[in-house]
Design a protein around this motif. Structure first.
Motif, short mmCIF file in Angstrom:
data_model
loop_
_atom_site.label_atom_id
_atom_site.label_comp_id
_atom_site.label_asym_id
_atom_site.label_seq_id
_atom_site.Cartn_x
_atom_site.Cartn_y
_atom_site.Cartn_z
N ILE C 149 0.85 -1.19 0.00
CA ILE C 149 0.00 0.00 0.00
C ILE C 149 0.88 1.24 0.00
N GLU C 151 1.49 5.32 0.00
CA GLU C 151 0.84 6.52 0.50
C GLU C 151 0.65 7.52 -0.64
N SER C 170 -6.81 14.91 -6.96
CA SER C 170 -7.67 14.17 -6.03
C SER C 170 -9.11 14.61 -6.19
N LEU C 231 -15.09 9.26 0.05
CA LEU C 231 -14.00 8.67 -0.72
C LEU C 231 -13.03 9.75 -1.16
N THR C 232 -11.73 9.51 -1.00
CA THR C 232 -10.72 10.37 -1.58
C THR C 232 -10.03 9.56 -2.67
N MET C 250 -5.58 5.64 -6.43
CA MET C 250 -5.79 5.07 -5.10
C MET C 250 -7.11 5.57 -4.53
N ASP C 252 -9.22 5.93 -1.10
CA ASP C 252 -9.22 5.84 0.35
C ASP C 252 -10.61 6.18 0.87
N SER C 254 -13.22 6.83 4.25
CA SER C 254 -13.30 7.11 5.68
C SER C 254 -14.74 7.42 6.00
N LYS C 263 -9.29 5.98 8.24
CA LYS C 263 -9.24 5.99 6.78
C LYS C 263 -8.55 4.71 6.31
N TYR C 264 -9.09 4.04 5.31
CA TYR C 264 -8.44 2.83 4.81
C TYR C 264 -8.40 2.82 3.29
N ARG C 265 -7.39 2.14 2.77
CA ARG C 265 -7.23 2.00 1.32
C ARG C 265 -8.20 0.93 0.82
N THR C 268 -6.91 0.03 -5.44
CA THR C 268 -5.80 0.65 -6.19
C THR C 268 -5.83 0.12 -7.62
#
Lengths: 320, 320, 320
Positions: C149, C151, C170, C231-232, C250, C252, C254, C263-265, C268
């Motif tokens: 993962i 960043e 983003s 979502l980001t 990606m 992410d 939250s 926040k989690y991935r 991808t």
């Protein structure tokens, strides 16, 4: 920005920009109010300060929306939002709009329960003091506007061109799931989008040209609107200057299924539109034919707002 | 009317107009049925009378939809709806369409429970009597069409151009939250929009030109469609006159998750399309190659409907 | 295909095609898993194999999406989907894309409970064996990618043109009801549409031309995304060949309201874009200015993927 976000000339509707601004405010506000323990809550919009649309946006451009919490009281918070438009083909960027919004956190379990807002840290005591002044000012204005509710009267059967009745327009909207997200209440942004839609029709009917939103006066959201409600959004011209039109927009909500719940005024606002030629340059606006005392009173009130706004705006150009 | 509401030539799809008509009918019908005590209910569409699209609408125009309750029986009500198109730049207005719809009030607690409809007041005994005749006529027709269900057969592998198989088209749609509002059942208007979409593809495939909806025969909604259902909407040519095409559209619903619930026919209708040149003038339509006895039977039935509609329409021009 | 599905040049976004593909896979997968007794379930997307966009689609064209279940393991199934684009005015058809997707059935009552998949019948033992190989290969790759993962680092304040930071983009999206259907979790297709949107902005910023999606590398959906999440979605250039750009995207997630959930991935993927001139012919892509060791490493990894894909693609042209 997509084709459906804009008018035939490719200008993005002000309502689309207001909706994006409010979504950003709602996300940042909700997130902030849920860092503490207690019921989960959603930040509900109660007020948007006067918002100007500084430069037009077009289909195919990318909108950058950034939001920051700038003040917190015990039960409300202020979010400042900025929208920058970017033309990805030329790389050009411009400030499209900036806005300040006030939210209160409503419990997800019981929407009438207002939660407490965790305090933010200020960079300086001065900053906090300025925030408090804005807070007191908006609180007073929200109370004042609550009292003043104007009736939307149906226009006469065959109104003459350029009268108030000629361009007066209403839109009816059944609130569906897409207008709501986390609970069954409408997002303030969805309501503002409808309001701008009606104001745009009023302006186009009066001018018969390409028109765009120049600004919106402060909007107060007095009461929440639930899924399944029917909204009647009415717009009418109040004042016309040399190159701008002021349109009053009223949102009335009523439940289709709860007969005992009477129609109520949920939101009111004043939108200012300008008329554009093919090169996006402002055109003179046809003057407004006044036909009643009420129309004259609203015209005079609109003129006062216009002059006040003009006076407020002056310093911007004087500051070096 | 927005870009997504129209085809490449800028003509608004008939399905978009049908959806607006039905939303207006649903709002006024639901409101009327909830003025009395008892369970809260939603007006569910059971039938739309034959609807003509009298003049085209274009992107950027404003649609005015007005609805009125014109008859009530114990368990159903009739709503008449009118759509007027307005070009806000020129101020020109035209009657785009008018329609009559029948609704029954379903309890929000139990969708199978039909509520009673509060009676309306009629301007005259004659008016009530005419309404009763329309009520009896539609009741009979709804029963008749319930029996007649045609299978949608897959077309041959390599159909020849201008055959029925060549233009036959199917669309699959997963019913989502935006198709439903107050409970988890699809609005009739959302279904009609899909039906018009398929009919438009059939017509365009046959003609290879810009096509528009001219009219829709009476549509009966036999069974409700629930959220999470998969709809298969199939259209096929049945009859072709000199300048029009009749397309039969069938809607089959099946549940993705309830295997025991078999696929069922929810709605059927006949759409009539015309082919247009660049100046929006009707073009002759290529003739249809008939390949089976079933196709010939459907062609003859379509011809009968065509002649009957033509005969019905004649008096309109004879009345001074 | 409607105006909102495409860019300014009329090319349909790859994300729209991915969303249609996934909807078809979800319908056929869900239906298959519900033929047996037990809890009702929904097929949740866990992986999409590398997908190529073989020919562009345009506004007004009709997309034909066909899906088939090609392999079943105890708890997962593979669906192969084909998209054919048809120009209804000329009758021309072309293969726009084909894809293979892996689903697992989640109980509607408890989304964490994975149900059993009823086995399908294979035409031959060979066919089953090939399916098993694909199953083992994807299982291994899904585990591998779970570990890695990266960043998403914010770009520098004033990045120079043609650097990675200059085009990095983003998008923030609040998950609403329209992103979900049968339960409160986002469809994989809705996520892929957002990912393609961001990748498209990155590519356009780097090239300042009309750009289209050429392919997407295998996408693994590690964790589900719930309604009300924010979502980001971040995209950045990793590698550039003579005529293509590889963009890492990606996602992410939250929760706005559950502060304890970090926040989690969630997903991808690598998107490959090409730049087009006015006649839809590929243009050379400006080279990428590398500014750090991390960027160089990602560039080298991207180059390895590019060469590997190029090698894999060769046999296609050699087979008679």
């Amino acid at each position: 920005m997509r084709p459906d976000d804009s008018n035939l000339a490719g200008n993005v509707h002000g309502g689309i920009i207001l909706k994006m601004i409010e979504e950003a405010g709602c996300i940042i506000g909700t997130r902030h109010c849920n860092v503490q323990n207690g019921d989960r809550c959603l930040a509900a919009l109660v007020r948007v300060e006067k918002t100007e649309f500084l430069s037009p946006m077009f289909i195919g451009e990318v909108a950058h929306v950034t939001a920051e919490i700038t003040f917190t009281s015990k039960h409300s918070l202020e979010v400042q939002v900025k929208v920058i438009g970017e033309n990805v083909l030329t790389g050009a960027k411009k400030l499209a709009s900036k806005a300040a919004l006030w939210y209160v956190p409503c419990s997800l379990k019981n929407v009438e329960k207002i939660m407490e807002v965790p305090p933010i840290k200020y960079a300086s005591a001065e900053q906090e003091e300025e925030g408090r002044k804005r807070y007191e000012a908006q609180k007073m204005e929200r109370m004042e506007t609550k009292a003043r509710i104007e009736e939307a009267v149906a226009p006469p059967a065959n109104p003459e061109q350029h009268t108030v009745g000629f361009s007066q327009s209403s839109l009816i909207h059944l609130v569906g799931p897409s207008d709501c997200t986390l609970h069954d209440y409408v997002h303030g942004g969805a309501t503002m989008k409808l309001m701008d839609e009606v104001a745009g029709i009023v302006a186009a009917r009066h001018c018969n040209t390409n028109i765009v939103t120049a600004s919106v006066d402060a909007i107060n959201f007095h009461r929440k609107i639930k899924k399944g409600c029917v909204l009647t959004v009415t717009g009418r011209l109040t004042f016309i200057s040399n190159k701008s039109m002021e349109i009053e927009v009223m949102v009335d909500a009523s439940s289709m299924v709860e007969a005992e719940m009477r129609k109520y005024r949920a939101v009111t606002a004043f939108f200012t539109y300008i008329s554009l030629d093919k090169d996006n340059k402002p055109l003179p606006v046809p003057s407004l034919k006044i036909e009643s005392e009420d129309e004259q009173r609203r015209f005079d009130e609109g003129k006062a707002r216009y002059l006040q706004n003009k006076a407020k705006r002056l310093p911007l150009f004087l500051v070096p």
